[in-house]
Design an enzyme around this catalytic site. Structure first.
Site, PDB file in Angstrom:
ATOM      1  N   SER A  28       0.820  -1.133   0.202  1.00  0.00           N
ATOM      2  CA  SER A  28      -0.193  -0.231  -0.235  1.00  0.00           C
ATOM      3  C   SER A  28       1.157   0.992  -0.166  1.00  0.00           C
ATOM      4  O   SER A  28       1.763   0.568   0.264  1.00  0.00           O
ATOM      5  CB  SER A  28      -1.582  -0.332   1.336  1.00  0.00           C
ATOM      6  OG  SER A  28      -1.306   1.378   1.410  1.00  0.00           O
TER       7      SER A  28
ATOM      8  N   LYS B 133       1.440  -3.731   6.529  1.00  0.00           N
ATOM      9  CA  LYS B 133       2.475  -3.403   5.152  1.00  0.00           C
ATOM     10  C   LYS B 133       3.727  -2.789   4.793  1.00  0.00           C
ATOM     11  O   LYS B 133       3.935  -3.829   3.912  1.00  0.00           O
ATOM     12  CB  LYS B 133       1.401  -2.298   4.334  1.00  0.00           C
ATOM     13  CG  LYS B 133      -0.050  -2.824   4.488  1.00  0.00           C
ATOM     14  CD  LYS B 133      -0.417  -3.708   2.991  1.00  0.00           C
ATOM     15  CE  LYS B 133      -1.782  -3.924   2.998  1.00  0.00           C
ATOM     16  NZ  LYS B 133      -2.152  -5.191   1.542  1.00  0.00           N
TER      17      LYS B 133
ATOM     18  N   TYR C  20      -2.650  -1.976   9.676  1.00  0.00           N
ATOM     19  CA  TYR C  20      -2.827  -1.955   8.229  1.00  0.00           C
ATOM     20  C   TYR C  20      -1.262  -1.508   8.045  1.00  0.00           C
ATOM     21  O   TYR C  20      -0.246  -2.359   7.141  1.00  0.00           O
ATOM     22  CB  TYR C  20      -4.588  -1.291   7.797  1.00  0.00           C
ATOM     23  CG  TYR C  20      -4.220  -1.543   6.009  1.00  0.00           C
ATOM     24  CD1 TYR C  20      -4.727  -2.124   5.752  1.00  0.00           C
ATOM     25  CD2 TYR C  20      -3.659  -0.182   5.683  1.00  0.00           C
ATOM     26  CE1 TYR C  20      -4.939  -2.261   4.393  1.00  0.00           C
ATOM     27  CE2 TYR C  20      -3.807  -0.162   3.927  1.00  0.00           C
ATOM     28  CZ  TYR C  20      -3.986  -1.429   3.026  1.00  0.00           C
ATOM     29  OH  TYR C  20      -4.292  -1.378   2.801  1.00  0.00           O
TER      30      TYR C  20
HETATM   31  N1  LIG Z   1      -8.240  -0.126  -2.193  1.00  0.00           N
HETATM   32  C1  LIG Z   1      -7.679   0.660  -2.408  1.00  0.00           C
HETATM   33  O1  LIG Z   1      -7.711   2.363  -2.294  1.00  0.00           O
HETATM   34  C2  LIG Z   1      -5.868  -0.036  -1.756  1.00  0.00           C
HETATM   35  C3  LIG Z   1      -5.191   0.524  -1.137  1.00  0.00           C
HETATM   36  C4  LIG Z   1      -3.874   0.597  -0.949  1.00  0.00           C
HETATM   37  C5  LIG Z   1      -3.829  -1.476  -0.934  1.00  0.00           C
HETATM   38  N2  LIG Z   1      -5.362  -1.864  -1.405  1.00  0.00           N
HETATM   39  C6  LIG Z   1      -4.837  -3.558  -1.225  1.00  0.00           C
HETATM   40  O2  LIG Z   1      -5.055  -4.293  -2.314  1.00  0.00           O
HETATM   41  C7  LIG Z   1      -5.129  -4.934  -1.793  1.00  0.00           C
HETATM   42  C8  LIG Z   1      -6.954  -5.041  -2.125  1.00  0.00           C
HETATM   43  O3  LIG Z   1      -7.797  -4.822  -1.378  1.00  0.00           O
HETATM   44  P1  LIG Z   1      -8.785  -4.220  -2.353  1.00  0.00           P
HETATM   45  O4  LIG Z   1      -9.148  -2.576  -2.943  1.00  0.00           O
HETATM   46  O5  LIG Z   1      -9.347  -4.512  -3.585  1.00  0.00           O
HETATM   47  O6  LIG Z   1     -10.187  -4.454  -1.365  1.00  0.00           O
HETATM   48  P2  LIG Z   1     -11.014  -5.273  -1.311  1.00  0.00           P
HETATM   49  O7  LIG Z   1     -11.952  -5.431  -0.296  1.00  0.00           O
HETATM   50  O8  LIG Z   1     -12.409  -5.454  -2.923  1.00  0.00           O
HETATM   51  O9  LIG Z   1     -10.393  -6.921  -1.772  1.00  0.00           O
HETATM   52  C9  LIG Z   1      -9.627  -7.721  -0.465  1.00  0.00           C
HETATM   53  C10 LIG Z   1     -10.326  -9.240  -0.816  1.00  0.00           C
HETATM   54  O10 LIG Z   1      -9.351  -9.492  -0.076  1.00  0.00           O
HETATM   55  C11 LIG Z   1     -10.245 -10.746   1.212  1.00  0.00           C
HETATM   56  N3  LIG Z   1      -9.785 -11.140   2.291  1.00  0.00           N
HETATM   57  C12 LIG Z   1      -9.994 -10.617   3.328  1.00  0.00           C
HETATM   58  N4  LIG Z   1      -9.150 -11.684   4.111  1.00  0.00           N
HETATM   59  C13 LIG Z   1      -8.805 -12.549   3.698  1.00  0.00           C
HETATM   60  C14 LIG Z   1      -8.383 -13.404   3.909  1.00  0.00           C
HETATM   61  N5  LIG Z   1      -8.088 -13.857   5.197  1.00  0.00           N
HETATM   62  N6  LIG Z   1      -7.974 -14.964   2.949  1.00  0.00           N
HETATM   63  C15 LIG Z   1      -8.577 -14.429   1.710  1.00  0.00           C
HETATM   64  N7  LIG Z   1      -9.411 -13.473   1.866  1.00  0.00           N
HETATM   65  C16 LIG Z   1      -9.168 -12.638   2.202  1.00  0.00           C
HETATM   66  C17 LIG Z   1     -11.926  -9.998   0.722  1.00  0.00           C
HETATM   67  O11 LIG Z   1     -13.127 -11.210   1.114  1.00  0.00           O
HETATM   68  C18 LIG Z   1     -11.668  -9.055  -0.273  1.00  0.00           C
HETATM   69  O12 LIG Z   1     -12.071 -10.191  -1.546  1.00  0.00           O
HETATM   70  C19 LIG Z   1      -5.467  -5.074  -0.029  1.00  0.00           C
HETATM   71  O13 LIG Z   1      -4.202  -5.965   0.142  1.00  0.00           O
HETATM   72  C20 LIG Z   1      -5.361  -3.695   0.191  1.00  0.00           C
HETATM   73  O14 LIG Z   1      -4.801  -3.804   1.259  1.00  0.00           O
HETATM   74  C21 LIG Z   1      -6.175  -1.224  -1.261  1.00  0.00           C
END
Ligand SMILES: NC(=O)c1ccc[n+]([C@@H]2O[C@H](COP(=O)([O-])OP(=O)(O)OC[C@H]3O[C@@H](n4cnc5c(N)ncnc54)[C@H](O)[C@@H]3O)[C@@H](O)[C@H]2O)c1
Length: 282
Positions: free
Chosen positions: A163, A180, A176
């Protein structure tokens, strides 16, 4: 599918000279964790459109199976499997099963994540355990299981999702951002450890991207999304970034395609920041 020719994933293979071949994943096998929605789903679909067979996994079993079925209906080669990345034995079993059935594993995207809204002063042990189990240990378990197979095969690409939170000081999201940061440092250490085996390890560090993870701030009590609050919230996040915009999951997915493909065969131990420039010092 980008091209008809199937290419080996070994980084010592000749560098493809056509764009189609450089990004072609025909004959490759990829696993994406956290693929029921958001960045994981967009990335899984993109890898499949580039020709890979993609195993979509998520703790939300029904949702990930439905998403994989929808991609299969589009003519892509996909399957959906339930997986909790915080359970190491389950992660190992999933990777072994994929290799037993498909004969290889070329790309492992450790994307599953959960978030907290805690302060460094008051974050609890339970908060830390919940978030670190998925965002840090889940990355370690997935990367180790994939590395074992890829080292034996002589090549592969591991993509760990961190992130923009690893680049800036934050007085919130304590579980978080620390998880990360741990995943970021782990990835660099692993990249050094296995580079001579031609296995690449890189991280994708997304900036604010419109996914279900960010909807918690704009939900009504009944769970529905308030469109006005959402528009205000997205605009506020866009204002943070030099490019004055927020990300679409596909913005992240195209960077994942690069890291997964032979186009990035000379790239390991790096962080790809897809974030509108928000973590530049400016
Ligand atoms: N969306 C953002 O702004 C953003 C920014 C920085 C980093 N991220 C990172 O990107 C990645 C994807 O996030 P996203 O934004 O698509 O969020 P999201 O919540 O849409 O997707 C995350 C997915 O992880 C799954 N998950 C949660 N716990 C789990 C587990 N124990 N085992 C397997 N699956 C599990 C959830 O069910 C979900 O489908 C994450 O690692 C998040 O931290 C997202």
């Amino acid at each position: 599918m980008l091209g008809a020719m199937s290419t080996p994933s070994h980084e010592t293979a000749p560098l493809p000279r056509s764009i189609a071949a450089a990004f072609d994943l025909s004959g490759r096998v990829a696993i994406v964790t956290g693929a029921a929605g958001g960045i994981g789903l967009a990335s899984a679909a993109t890898l499949a459109r580039a020709g890979a067979h993609v195993v979509l996994t998520d703790v939300q079993a029904t949702q990930v199976q439905n998403q994989a079925a929808a991609l299969t209906d589009e003519g892509l080669s996909c399957e959906g499997v339930a997986l909790d990345v915080s359970r190491q034995a389950d992660v190992n079993a999933l990777v072994d099963d994929v290799v037993a059935r498909h004969g290889r594993l070329d790309v492992m995207m450790n994307n599953a994540g959960v978030i907290d809204d805690t302060s460094p002063l008051t974050v609890t042990e339970a908060d830390l355990d919940r978030v670190h189990a998925v965002n840090f240990k889940g990355v370690v378990f997935g990367a180790q299981a994939a590395a074992r197979v890829m080292i034996a095969a002589g090549g592969g690409s591991i993509i760990n999702v961190t992130s923009g939170a690893v680049d800036i000081a934050l007085a919130q999201y304590t579980g978080y951002s620390t998880a990360k940061a741990a995943a970021h440092q782990f990835s660099r250490g692993l990249a050094i450890e296995i580079a001579k085996k031609s296995v690449r390890v890189n991280t994708l560090a997304p900036g604010w991207t419109d996914t279900p993870m960010n909807e918690r701030h704009v939900r009504n009590e009944d769970g529905s999304i308030d469109p006005t609050r959402k528009a205000d919230y997205v605009q506020q996040r866009a204002n943070w970034a030099p490019l004055q915009m927020t990300g679409d999951p596909l913005d992240q997915a195209y960077a994942v395609l690069y890291l997964a493909s032979d186009a990035s065969r000379y790239v390991t131990g790096q962080v790809i920041r897809v974030n509108g420039g928000v973590t530049m010092p400016w």
